[in-house]
Design a protein around this motif. Structure first.
Motif, PDB file in Angstrom:
ATOM      1  N   GLU A 284       0.833  -1.219   0.000  1.00 52.46           N
ATOM      2  CA  GLU A 284       0.000   0.000   0.000  1.00 52.46           C
ATOM      3  C   GLU A 284       0.861   1.260   0.000  1.00 52.46           C
ATOM      4  O   GLU A 284       0.351   2.351   0.237  1.00 52.46           O
ATOM      5  CB  GLU A 284      -0.910   0.012   1.244  1.00 52.46           C
ATOM      6  CG  GLU A 284      -2.018  -1.012   1.201  1.00 52.46           C
ATOM      7  CD  GLU A 284      -2.657  -1.206   2.581  1.00 52.46           C
ATOM      8  OE1 GLU A 284      -2.631  -0.272   3.407  1.00 52.46           O
ATOM      9  OE2 GLU A 284      -3.172  -2.312   2.834  1.00 52.46           O
ATOM     10  N   ASP A 285       2.176   1.094  -0.203  1.00 53.57           N
ATOM     11  CA  ASP A 285       3.096   2.228  -0.248  1.00 53.57           C
ATOM     12  C   ASP A 285       3.241   2.948   1.090  1.00 53.57           C
ATOM     13  O   ASP A 285       3.567   4.132   1.135  1.00 53.57           O
ATOM     14  CB  ASP A 285       2.640   3.236  -1.306  1.00 53.57           C
ATOM     15  CG  ASP A 285       3.722   3.460  -2.331  1.00 53.57           C
ATOM     16  OD1 ASP A 285       4.828   2.911  -2.128  1.00 53.57           O
ATOM     17  OD2 ASP A 285       3.458   4.180  -3.310  1.00 53.57           O
ATOM     18  N   GLN A 286       2.980   2.236   2.176  1.00 53.60           N
ATOM     19  CA  GLN A 286       3.200   2.818   3.513  1.00 53.60           C
ATOM     20  C   GLN A 286       4.699   2.832   3.770  1.00 53.60           C
ATOM     21  O   GLN A 286       5.412   1.910   3.384  1.00 53.60           O
ATOM     22  CB  GLN A 286       2.519   1.958   4.578  1.00 53.60           C
ATOM     23  CG  GLN A 286       1.019   1.996   4.532  1.00 53.60           C
ATOM     24  CD  GLN A 286       0.461   3.266   5.140  1.00 53.60           C
ATOM     25  OE1 GLN A 286       1.132   3.947   5.901  1.00 53.60           O
ATOM     26  NE2 GLN A 286      -0.771   3.589   4.785  1.00 53.60           N
ATOM     27  N   ARG A 287       5.178   3.854   4.444  1.00 51.72           N
ATOM     28  CA  ARG A 287       6.607   3.998   4.736  1.00 51.72           C
ATOM     29  C   ARG A 287       6.791   4.406   6.183  1.00 51.72           C
ATOM     30  O   ARG A 287       6.022   5.201   6.704  1.00 51.72           O
ATOM     31  CB  ARG A 287       7.228   5.120   3.874  1.00 51.72           C
ATOM     32  CG  ARG A 287       7.139   4.893   2.396  1.00 51.72           C
ATOM     33  CD  ARG A 287       8.156   3.823   2.011  1.00 51.72           C
ATOM     34  NE  ARG A 287       8.127   3.521   0.593  1.00 51.72           N
ATOM     35  CZ  ARG A 287       7.366   2.592   0.034  1.00 51.72           C
ATOM     36  NH1 ARG A 287       6.539   1.891   0.761  1.00 51.72           N
ATOM     37  NH2 ARG A 287       7.429   2.363  -1.260  1.00 51.72           N
ATOM     38  N   ASN A 288       7.833   3.898   6.810  1.00 53.34           N
ATOM     39  CA  ASN A 288       8.195   4.360   8.157  1.00 53.34           C
ATOM     40  C   ASN A 288       7.045   4.281   9.143  1.00 53.34           C
ATOM     41  O   ASN A 288       6.755   5.236   9.853  1.00 53.34           O
ATOM     42  CB  ASN A 288       8.755   5.789   8.101  1.00 53.34           C
ATOM     43  CG  ASN A 288       9.786   5.902   7.010  1.00 53.34           C
ATOM     44  OD1 ASN A 288      10.419   4.902   6.672  1.00 53.34           O
ATOM     45  ND2 ASN A 288       9.947   7.079   6.453  1.00 53.34           N
TER      46      ASN A 288
END
Ligand code: F6P
Length: 326
Positions: A284-288
Motif C-alpha cells: 500500500e506504499d506505507q513507509r516508516n
C-alpha cells in the motif's frame, strides 16, 4: 506502488518469543506476493558486516513454535553513527534490497526512523519486545509469553511464600515500564505491583502488607518492575526489612527466563498477523510505520508516534489490583 522487488528482514534488540513466527510470516507473505526475501543476521550489525542470505519458504519452516530468533539479534553501536549507517546503505544497494522489515523494540524502531529519513528508504517495523512499551499498539510480540512465564514462576514462589509465611519481592523486566509487573500481579493474585509510572512509598506498602497479614493472609508477594525509579526488588526489600524486621523477606529476580520459551498461541497469531500486515503495508506504499494492533484491528503507526509517546498504564488495571489484593 514504488518498485520494490526484494525485502530484507532483521530482528534487533532484545529477543522476544514470537520473533520467529514474525520472520516466518513476513517471509511467506512476501513470497506469496511475488517479492524476493533476504534474511539479515544479527540485526543492524548484519547490514554492516554483510551477513545476509536469500530466504525461501523452507528457511522458515518449523520455526513458528521456537523462542529466540533464527536471524540472531544484537544491539549495534555502529549503526548509531552516520558512518555505520552509510555502510549499511551501501550493503543494501549491493544486495539489491529495496525495503526493510525490522522486528524489535524502541531502540530498533529509533534506528529505523533515523535510517529511513536519512536515506529515504522504505521500512516497516513490527513491535517485538516483551516490555509492551510501544505507543500505538495494545500489545507487542512476546509480551503475552513473558507474562505467562512470570505467572508460572510466581505461582511456584507462592508455594514457598505460603509454606514459610514470607514476604517475597519479585523483580520482573520491563525496561522502565510497568506492564509486566502490573498484569503479572493481577494474574498471580499478588498483593502489590511497584511500577515506575506510579510512586509507592515504603510505608504505604507496609500498610498493605500489614493489613494482609492481619486478615490472616500467610504470605505476601510484591512484583517490582526493574527501573531506577522503583530501585528494583533488592533495594526495596532491604528498605522494608530494615524498617520492619518482623517480616521474613526474600527476593527473586526472574531475569532472562522471561525472554525465552515457546511463544503462546496469542503471540504466534499476533506475530503472524503483524508479519503479513507488514507486507500489506509495503504494497500500500506505507513507509516508516510500525504495525500496531488496537481493539483487535491492525493499524499503521508512524515511527515518530510509536517511539516518542509514552504508552500509558491503564488506571482501571491499577484499581482492579488494589480492590482484589485486600
Ligand atoms: O527490552 C527487553 C529487555 O528484556 C528489558 O526488559 C530489559 O531491561 C533489557 O531488555 C535487558 O537487556 P539485556 O538482555 O541486553 O540485558
Amino acid at each position: 506502488m514504488s518498485q520494490i522487488k526484494c525485502i530484507g528482514i532483521l530482528t534487533s534488540g532484545g529477543d522476544a518469543p514470537g520473533m520467529n513466527a514474525a520472520i516466518r510470516a513476513v517471509t511467506r507473505a512476501a513470497i506469496y506476493n511475488g517479492f524476493e526475501v533476504k534474511g539479515i543476521y544479527r540485526g543492524y550489525k548484519g547490514l554492516i558486516t554483510g551477513e545476509i542470505a536469500p530466504f525461501k519458504t523452507q528457511n522458515v519452516s518449523n520455526i513458528i513454535q521456537q523462542g529466540g530468533t533464527i536471524l540472531k539479534t544484537a544491539r549495534c553501536q555502529e549503526f548509531k553513527t552516520a558512518e555505520g549507517r552509510k555502510i549499511a546503505y551501501d550493503t543494501l544497494v549491493k544486495e539489491g534490497i529495496d525495503a526493510l522489515v525490522v522486528i524489535g523494540g524502541d531502540g530498533t524502531l529509533t534506528g529505523a526512523r533515523i535510517f529511513a529519513t536519512e536515506y529515504n528508504f522504505p521500512i516497516v517495523g513490527l513491535p517485538g519486545t516483551i516490555d509492551n512499551d510501544l505507543f500505538g499498539t495494545d500489545t507487542t510480540i512476546g509480551y503475552d509469553t513473558a507474562l505467562n512465564t512470570i505467572m508460572e514462576a510466581v505461582d511456584k514462589i507462592r508455594d514457598t511464600a505460603t509454606s514459610h509465611e514470607r514476604l517475597f519481592f519479585i523483580e520482573v523486566m520491563g525496561r522502565d515500564a510497568g506492564f509486566l509487573a502490573l498484569n503479572g500481579a493481577i494474574a498471580t493474585g499478588a498483593e502489590a505491583a511497584i511500577i515506575p509510572e506510579i510512586s509507592t512509598e515504603v510505608d504505604q506498602l507496609e500498610e498493605l502488607i500489614k493489613n494482609g497479614f492481619r486478615k490472616s493472609k500467610n504470605s505476601s508477594i510484591v512484583l517490582v518492575a526493574e527501573s531506577p525509579i522503583t530501585g528494583g526488588a533488592m533495594h526495596l526489600a532491604e528498605r522494608v526489612q530494615k524498617e520492619y524486621p518482623q517480616y521474613d523477606v526474600r527476593v527473586t529476580i526472574l531475569g532472562h527466563i522471561q525472554r525465552g520459551g515457546s511463544p503462546t498461541a496469542h503471540d504466534r497469531i499476533l506475530a503472524s498477523r503483524m508479519g503479513a500486515a507488514a507486507i500489506d503495508a509495503l504494497l500500500e506504499d506505507q513507509r516508516n510505520v510500525m504495525i500496531g494492533i488496537r481493539n483487535n484491528e491492525i493499524e499503521y503507526i508512524p515511527f515518530n508516534k510509536a517511539i516518542k509517546n509514552d504508552k500509558p498504564i491503564d488506571r482501571e488495571l491499577l484499581n482492579t489490583l488494589r480492590k482484589l489484593s485486600i
